[in-house]
Design a protein around this motif. Structure first.
Motif, PDB file in Angstrom:
ATOM      1  N   LEU A  82       0.880  -1.162   0.000  1.00  0.00           N
ATOM      2  CA  LEU A  82       0.000   0.000   0.000  1.00  0.00           C
ATOM      3  C   LEU A  82       0.919   1.213   0.000  1.00  0.00           C
ATOM      4  CD1 LEU A  82      -3.022   0.719   0.113  1.00  0.00           C
ATOM      5  CD2 LEU A  82      -2.772   0.935   2.577  1.00  0.00           C
ATOM      6  N   GLN A  83       0.795   2.062  -1.010  1.00  0.00           N
ATOM      7  CA  GLN A  83       1.711   3.184  -1.155  1.00  0.00           C
ATOM      8  C   GLN A  83       0.953   4.461  -1.472  1.00  0.00           C
ATOM      9  OE1 GLN A  83       4.539   2.023  -4.192  1.00  0.00           O
ATOM     10  NE2 GLN A  83       5.420   0.429  -2.911  1.00  0.00           N
ATOM     11  N   HIS A  84       1.631   5.577  -1.296  1.00  0.00           N
ATOM     12  CA  HIS A  84       1.097   6.873  -1.714  1.00  0.00           C
ATOM     13  C   HIS A  84       1.826   7.309  -2.975  1.00  0.00           C
ATOM     14  CE1 HIS A  84      -0.692   8.449   2.303  1.00  0.00           C
ATOM     15  NE2 HIS A  84      -1.571   7.779   1.604  1.00  0.00           N
ATOM     16  N   TYR A  85       1.081   7.846  -3.898  1.00  0.00           N
ATOM     17  CA  TYR A  85       1.674   8.400  -5.103  1.00  0.00           C
ATOM     18  C   TYR A  85       0.871   9.631  -5.494  1.00  0.00           C
ATOM     19  CZ  TYR A  85       3.524   8.866  -9.802  1.00  0.00           C
ATOM     20  OH  TYR A  85       4.116   9.355 -10.942  1.00  0.00           O
ATOM     21  N   ARG A  86       1.535  10.769  -5.471  1.00  0.00           N
ATOM     22  CA  ARG A  86       0.898  12.036  -5.833  1.00  0.00           C
ATOM     23  C   ARG A  86      -0.399  12.271  -5.064  1.00  0.00           C
ATOM     24  NH1 ARG A  86       2.220  12.874 -12.224  1.00  0.00           N
ATOM     25  NH2 ARG A  86       4.447  12.627 -11.962  1.00  0.00           N
ATOM     26  N   GLY A  87      -0.331  12.010  -3.763  1.00  0.00           N
ATOM     27  CA  GLY A  87      -1.465  12.277  -2.894  1.00  0.00           C
ATOM     28  C   GLY A  87      -2.553  11.222  -2.896  1.00  0.00           C
ATOM     29  N   GLN A  88      -2.369  10.164  -3.657  1.00  0.00           N
ATOM     30  CA  GLN A  88      -3.390   9.110  -3.699  1.00  0.00           C
ATOM     31  C   GLN A  88      -2.822   7.806  -3.165  1.00  0.00           C
ATOM     32  OE1 GLN A  88      -5.029   8.710  -7.609  1.00  0.00           O
ATOM     33  NE2 GLN A  88      -6.303  10.522  -7.380  1.00  0.00           N
ATOM     34  N   GLU A  89      -3.694   7.026  -2.549  1.00  0.00           N
ATOM     35  CA  GLU A  89      -3.309   5.711  -2.058  1.00  0.00           C
ATOM     36  C   GLU A  89      -3.361   4.715  -3.214  1.00  0.00           C
ATOM     37  OE1 GLU A  89      -5.624   3.307   1.052  1.00  0.00           O
ATOM     38  OE2 GLU A  89      -4.318   4.668   2.195  1.00  0.00           O
ATOM     39  N   ILE A  90      -2.285   3.970  -3.376  1.00  0.00           N
ATOM     40  CA  ILE A  90      -2.183   2.989  -4.453  1.00  0.00           C
ATOM     41  C   ILE A  90      -2.068   1.604  -3.831  1.00  0.00           C
ATOM     42  CG2 ILE A  90      -0.832   2.234  -6.458  1.00  0.00           C
ATOM     43  CD1 ILE A  90      -2.057   5.038  -6.794  1.00  0.00           C
ATOM     44  N   ASP A  91      -2.953   0.699  -4.230  1.00  0.00           N
ATOM     45  CA  ASP A  91      -2.931  -0.681  -3.762  1.00  0.00           C
ATOM     46  C   ASP A  91      -2.244  -1.525  -4.840  1.00  0.00           C
ATOM     47  OD1 ASP A  91      -3.349  -3.242  -2.857  1.00  0.00           O
ATOM     48  OD2 ASP A  91      -5.496  -2.964  -2.481  1.00  0.00           O
ATOM     49  N   LEU A  92      -1.060  -2.019  -4.534  1.00  0.00           N
ATOM     50  CA  LEU A  92      -0.301  -2.797  -5.514  1.00  0.00           C
ATOM     51  C   LEU A  92      -0.798  -4.227  -5.659  1.00  0.00           C
ATOM     52  CD1 LEU A  92       3.327  -1.563  -4.737  1.00  0.00           C
ATOM     53  CD2 LEU A  92       1.696  -0.678  -6.421  1.00  0.00           C
ATOM     54  N   ILE A  93      -1.680  -4.665  -4.773  1.00  0.00           N
ATOM     55  CA  ILE A  93      -2.245  -6.022  -4.884  1.00  0.00           C
ATOM     56  C   ILE A  93      -3.770  -5.935  -4.988  1.00  0.00           C
ATOM     57  CG2 ILE A  93      -0.348  -7.285  -3.803  1.00  0.00           C
ATOM     58  CD1 ILE A  93      -2.063  -7.244  -1.208  1.00  0.00           C
ATOM     59  N   ASP A  94      -4.222  -5.206  -5.982  1.00  0.00           N
ATOM     60  CA  ASP A  94      -5.655  -4.997  -6.168  1.00  0.00           C
ATOM     61  C   ASP A  94      -6.323  -6.062  -7.023  1.00  0.00           C
ATOM     62  OD1 ASP A  94      -4.480  -4.298  -8.527  1.00  0.00           O
ATOM     63  OD2 ASP A  94      -5.467  -2.347  -8.709  1.00  0.00           O
ATOM     64  N   SER A  95      -5.587  -7.111  -7.359  1.00  0.00           N
ATOM     65  CA  SER A  95      -6.155  -8.224  -8.126  1.00  0.00           C
ATOM     66  C   SER A  95      -5.390  -9.497  -7.772  1.00  0.00           C
ATOM     67  CB  SER A  95      -6.040  -7.954  -9.628  1.00  0.00           C
ATOM     68  OG  SER A  95      -4.677  -8.012 -10.024  1.00  0.00           O
ATOM     69  N   PRO A  96      -6.011 -10.668  -7.987  1.00  0.00           N
ATOM     70  CA  PRO A  96      -5.287 -11.916  -7.732  1.00  0.00           C
ATOM     71  C   PRO A  96      -3.999 -12.028  -8.554  1.00  0.00           C
ATOM     72  CG  PRO A  96      -7.621 -12.363  -7.899  1.00  0.00           C
ATOM     73  CD  PRO A  96      -7.424 -10.914  -8.296  1.00  0.00           C
ATOM     74  N   SER A  97      -4.003 -11.522  -9.784  1.00  0.00           N
ATOM     75  CA  SER A  97      -2.786 -11.617 -10.596  1.00  0.00           C
ATOM     76  C   SER A  97      -1.665 -10.762 -10.008  1.00  0.00           C
ATOM     77  CB  SER A  97      -3.058 -11.236 -12.048  1.00  0.00           C
ATOM     78  OG  SER A  97      -3.424  -9.883 -12.149  1.00  0.00           O
ATOM     79  N   HIS A  98      -1.995  -9.592  -9.447  1.00  0.00           N
ATOM     80  CA  HIS A  98      -0.966  -8.767  -8.805  1.00  0.00           C
ATOM     81  C   HIS A  98      -0.444  -9.434  -7.535  1.00  0.00           C
ATOM     82  CE1 HIS A  98      -2.299  -4.799 -10.902  1.00  0.00           C
ATOM     83  NE2 HIS A  98      -1.511  -5.551 -11.662  1.00  0.00           N
ATOM     84  N   LEU A  99      -1.323 -10.128  -6.833  1.00  0.00           N
ATOM     85  CA  LEU A  99      -0.881 -10.846  -5.633  1.00  0.00           C
ATOM     86  C   LEU A  99       0.096 -11.956  -6.012  1.00  0.00           C
ATOM     87  CD1 LEU A  99      -1.039 -11.169  -2.597  1.00  0.00           C
ATOM     88  CD2 LEU A  99      -3.121 -12.505  -2.908  1.00  0.00           C
TER      89      LEU A  99
END
Length: 192
Positions: free
Chosen positions: A21-38
């Motif tokens: 879970l990261q911040h990028y340009r003021g927004q929260e970004i979920d790097l594991i938002d799909s089974p394929s990303h997991l």
């Protein structure tokens, strides 16, 4: 589909997971938002030797993914490290998660050292969360918990183990350089 940029690798598998879970340009970004990303994260952890081939094999081939449970684990873990979750409730949560999928252990001889590998009895969500719970318990029962800090950069929410006691940023190459450049800019251009 572009592979997420898994950065902020730290001293523990569970911290690497919490840092998805990261911040990028003021927004929260979920790097594991799909089974394929997991699955990509698991492969990345194996590539960087945070998971063994046997752990990766079990996780990917012997189970299904429930992203809600995976993201909930991350949310609870971040709340605990951030001080907004009850220790007792979080410890009970970790115990409950680990009971859902027991681990077995094997030893791997690397020549110069022997490593203990925890392998979940099944894969998918239950296996991953069991491994992460085990690693979190190791962090909690060691002196590393008191050294686990959140990056002081206003743009970052990563956790890391502060072994020196002086470190402020998750990474000198990214957040540290950014903060030092910002301070330099402010001194140079705003003091006149």
């Amino acid at each position: 589909m572009k592979q997420p940029d898994f950065t902020n690798l730290g001293d523990h598998l569970v911290l690497n997971f919490l840092n998805t879970l990261q911040h990028y340009r003021g927004q929260e970004i979920d790097l594991i938002d799909s089974p394929s990303h997991l699955v990509q994260w698991i492969l990345y952890m194996e590539q960087h030797q945070w998971l063994s081939a046997s752990q990766r094999e079990r996780l990917i081939t012997q189970g299904t993914w429930d992203l809600t449970q995976v993201q909930q684990f991350r949310q609870y873990g971040r709340a605990f490290l951030g001080g907004s979750a009850s220790r007792v409730l979080f410890f009970n949560y970790l115990s409950g998660v680990s009971q859902q999928c027991p681990l077995t252990f094997s030893l791997v001889d690397h020549g110069t050292h022997v490593e203990r590998i925890a392998v979940p009895n099944r894969g998918g969500t239950a296996g991953l969360l069991s491994l992460l719970s085990y690693d979190f318990m190791g962090l909690i029962t060691s002196d590393m918990l008191s050294r686990t800090k959140q990056c002081e950069s206003s743009r970052c929410i990563a956790y890391f183990v502060n072994r020196s006691g002086k470190r402020k940023w998750c990474s000198m190459e990214t957040c540290g350089n950014r903060q030092k450049s910002l301070r330099h800019y402010k001194r140079r251009y705003t003091s006149h």
